[in-house]
Design an enzyme around this catalytic site. Structure first.
Site, short mmCIF file in Angstrom:
data_model
loop_
_atom_site.label_atom_id
_atom_site.label_comp_id
_atom_site.label_asym_id
_atom_site.label_seq_id
_atom_site.Cartn_x
_atom_site.Cartn_y
_atom_site.Cartn_z
N LYS A 13 0.84 -1.22 0.00
CA LYS A 13 0.00 0.00 0.00
C LYS A 13 0.87 1.27 0.00
O LYS A 13 0.67 2.17 -0.82
CB LYS A 13 -0.95 0.01 1.21
CG LYS A 13 -1.87 -1.21 1.26
CD LYS A 13 -2.82 -1.16 2.44
CE LYS A 13 -2.16 -1.21 3.80
NZ LYS A 13 -1.41 -2.47 4.08
N ARG A 88 -9.71 0.04 8.76
CA ARG A 88 -9.26 -1.32 9.04
C ARG A 88 -10.32 -2.14 9.76
O ARG A 88 -10.08 -3.32 10.06
CB ARG A 88 -8.03 -1.26 9.95
CG ARG A 88 -6.70 -1.55 9.24
CD ARG A 88 -5.63 -1.28 10.26
NE ARG A 88 -4.39 -1.92 10.09
CZ ARG A 88 -3.29 -1.30 9.62
NH1 ARG A 88 -3.35 -0.09 9.16
NH2 ARG A 88 -2.15 -1.93 9.60
N ARG A 127 11.66 -5.57 4.84
CA ARG A 127 11.31 -4.15 4.64
C ARG A 127 12.24 -3.22 5.41
O ARG A 127 12.54 -3.43 6.58
CB ARG A 127 9.86 -3.92 5.09
CG ARG A 127 9.48 -2.44 5.07
CD ARG A 127 7.99 -2.25 5.03
NE ARG A 127 7.32 -2.57 6.27
CZ ARG A 127 6.01 -2.41 6.46
NH1 ARG A 127 5.24 -1.96 5.48
NH2 ARG A 127 5.46 -2.72 7.61
N ARG A 160 11.19 -1.80 11.12
CA ARG A 160 10.19 -1.57 12.16
C ARG A 160 10.21 -2.70 13.18
O ARG A 160 10.32 -3.87 12.81
CB ARG A 160 8.80 -1.45 11.51
CG ARG A 160 8.50 -0.07 11.00
CD ARG A 160 7.28 -0.01 10.13
NE ARG A 160 6.08 -0.65 10.68
CZ ARG A 160 4.90 -0.64 10.07
NH1 ARG A 160 4.74 0.01 8.93
NH2 ARG A 160 3.86 -1.23 10.61
N ARG A 171 -0.21 -9.57 13.25
CA ARG A 171 -0.84 -8.52 12.45
C ARG A 171 -1.61 -9.11 11.27
O ARG A 171 -2.67 -8.61 10.90
CB ARG A 171 0.23 -7.53 11.96
CG ARG A 171 0.73 -6.62 13.08
CD ARG A 171 2.03 -5.95 12.76
NE ARG A 171 1.96 -5.12 11.59
CZ ARG A 171 2.98 -4.91 10.75
NH1 ARG A 171 4.14 -5.49 10.96
NH2 ARG A 171 2.83 -4.11 9.73
P1 ADP Z 1 2.16 -1.94 3.25
O1 ADP Z 1 2.19 -0.42 3.19
O2 ADP Z 1 0.95 -2.50 2.55
O3 ADP Z 1 2.33 -2.48 4.62
P2 ADP Z 1 4.72 -1.69 1.88
O4 ADP Z 1 4.40 -0.79 0.74
O5 ADP Z 1 5.47 -1.11 3.02
O6 ADP Z 1 3.40 -2.46 2.40
O7 ADP Z 1 5.53 -2.94 1.28
C1 ADP Z 1 6.02 -3.98 2.12
C2 ADP Z 1 7.38 -4.46 1.62
O8 ADP Z 1 7.23 -5.14 0.38
C3 ADP Z 1 8.38 -3.33 1.36
O9 ADP Z 1 9.67 -3.80 1.73
C4 ADP Z 1 8.29 -3.08 -0.15
O10 ADP Z 1 9.53 -2.62 -0.69
C5 ADP Z 1 7.96 -4.48 -0.67
N1 ADP Z 1 7.04 -4.48 -1.83
C6 ADP Z 1 5.95 -3.71 -2.02
N2 ADP Z 1 5.32 -4.04 -3.18
C7 ADP Z 1 6.02 -5.08 -3.70
C8 ADP Z 1 5.88 -5.91 -4.89
N3 ADP Z 1 4.88 -5.72 -5.75
N4 ADP Z 1 6.79 -6.87 -5.08
C9 ADP Z 1 7.81 -7.08 -4.21
N5 ADP Z 1 8.00 -6.35 -3.09
C10 ADP Z 1 7.12 -5.37 -2.82
P1 AMP Z 2 0.71 0.20 9.41
O1 AMP Z 2 1.81 1.21 9.31
O2 AMP Z 2 -0.44 0.50 8.52
O3 AMP Z 2 1.22 -1.23 9.25
O4 AMP Z 2 0.14 0.31 10.90
C1 AMP Z 2 0.99 0.09 12.02
C2 AMP Z 2 0.15 -0.08 13.27
O5 AMP Z 2 -0.58 1.14 13.55
C3 AMP Z 2 -0.93 -1.16 13.22
O6 AMP Z 2 -0.42 -2.46 13.51
C4 AMP Z 2 -1.91 -0.67 14.29
O7 AMP Z 2 -1.42 -0.92 15.60
C5 AMP Z 2 -1.88 0.85 14.07
N1 AMP Z 2 -2.88 1.27 13.07
C6 AMP Z 2 -2.63 1.85 11.87
N2 AMP Z 2 -3.78 2.11 11.21
C7 AMP Z 2 -4.79 1.69 12.02
C8 AMP Z 2 -6.20 1.66 11.90
N3 AMP Z 2 -6.83 2.12 10.81
N4 AMP Z 2 -6.92 1.16 12.93
C9 AMP Z 2 -6.31 0.69 14.04
N5 AMP Z 2 -4.99 0.67 14.20
C10 AMP Z 2 -4.22 1.16 13.21
#
Ligand code: ADP
Ligand code: AMP
Length: 218
Positions: A13, A88, A127, A160, A171
């Site tokens: 995302k 969410r 990541r 993270r 998660r």
């Molecule tokens: P989210 O925001 O949904 O938690 P991220 O955008 O942070 O996910 O992506 C999670 C990890 O996967 C990051 O390390 C990113 O570089 C990698 N990533 C994202 N999209 C792809 C893809 N299409 N193919 C391979 N790796 C990806």
């Molecule tokens: P994310 O960066 O989206 O992976 O979110 C990291 C953490 O923030 C999650 O595991 C939750 O603890 C909290 N969080 C983020 N967005 C929400 C949401 N919409 N509702 C509840 N908790 C959230």
């Protein structure tokens, strides 16, 4: 445009939100980034949410909805926004719909990035994020040019705490239980745009761009 990016943790995302935000001229609003910034600054909100984030649980709806609605009301979001990580829960989705309806507007679409649980584990395990500009990297799939440094701003990259294997599992479980029902919710509302998120980053991006061309603006 007013869009939601829906998908499990690690679906991509944040990765897709950045180029989309530039192309569409819409602000990228990540609830996770907002919470982490509050924790970093040691604000009252940060103190309230830290323990939920650390254990991979959801922050209560009331706190989350208040924070995101405030952010959406800021002037820069009036031209459009891309929500990443919110809503969410069904309660959050209903609160968002109700708040937009009060202003006579609604979401233009919900982009659901579909990725298998095994791939999510691989993505989150590798990541790396920039401390300064929040750019996202992956040690194998999208590595930075210089190890440990952000290509964009030179900031330091970090992993993270909640990307450790045990918390990731939690998660993903929370996602399946609390967030996955939103897929049906938005499908019924005729808002869902499903994208195959297992492809490489550029292909996912192209599919999203193509799908949004057919998306009706309200
Ligand atoms: P989210 O925001 O949904 O938690 P991220 O955008 O942070 O996910 O992506 C999670 C990890 O996967 C990051 O390390 C990113 O570089 C990698 N990533 C994202 N999209 C792809 C893809 N299409 N193919 C391979 N790796 C990806
Ligand atoms: P994310 O960066 O989206 O992976 O979110 C990291 C953490 O923030 C999650 O595991 C939750 O603890 C909290 N969080 C983020 N967005 C929400 C949401 N919409 N509702 C509840 N908790 C959230």
């Amino acid at each position: 445009m007013r869009l939601v990016l829906l998908g499990a943790p690690g679906a991509g995302k944040g990765t897709q939100a950045e180029p989309m935000s530039r192309e569409l001229g819409a602000v990228h609003i990540s609830s996770g980034d907002l919470f982490r910034e509050a924790v970093r600054q040691g604000t009252e909100l940060g103190r309230q949410v830290k323990s939920y984030i650390d254990r991979g649980a959801l922050v209560p709806d009331e706190i989350t909805v208040r924070m995101v609605m405030e952010r959406i009301s800021a002037p820069d979001a009036s031209k459009g926004f891309i929500l990443d990580g919110f809503p969410r829960t069904l309660e959050q989705a209903r609160a968002l719909d109700a708040a937009l309806a009060q202003h006579g507007i609604s979401l233009d679409g919900v982009v659901y990035i579909n990725v298998s649980p095994e791939e999510l584990q691989r993505r989150l395990g590798g990541r790396w994020i920039c401390r300064r500009c929040q750019a996202v990297y992956h040690e194998v799939y999208s590595p930075p040019k210089i190890s440990g440094r952000c290509d964009r701003c030179g900031g330091e990259l970090y992993q993270r705490e909640d990307d450790k294997a045990q918390t990731v599992k939690k998660r993903i479980d929370v996602y399946s239980r609390e967030t996955a029902p939103l897929i049906a919710y938005y499908r019924e509302a005729d808002k869902l745009i499903e994208i195959d998120g297992e492809q490489d980053i550029d292909r996912v991006r192209r599919d999203i761009t193509a799908a949004l061309k057919n998306c009706k603006r309200t």
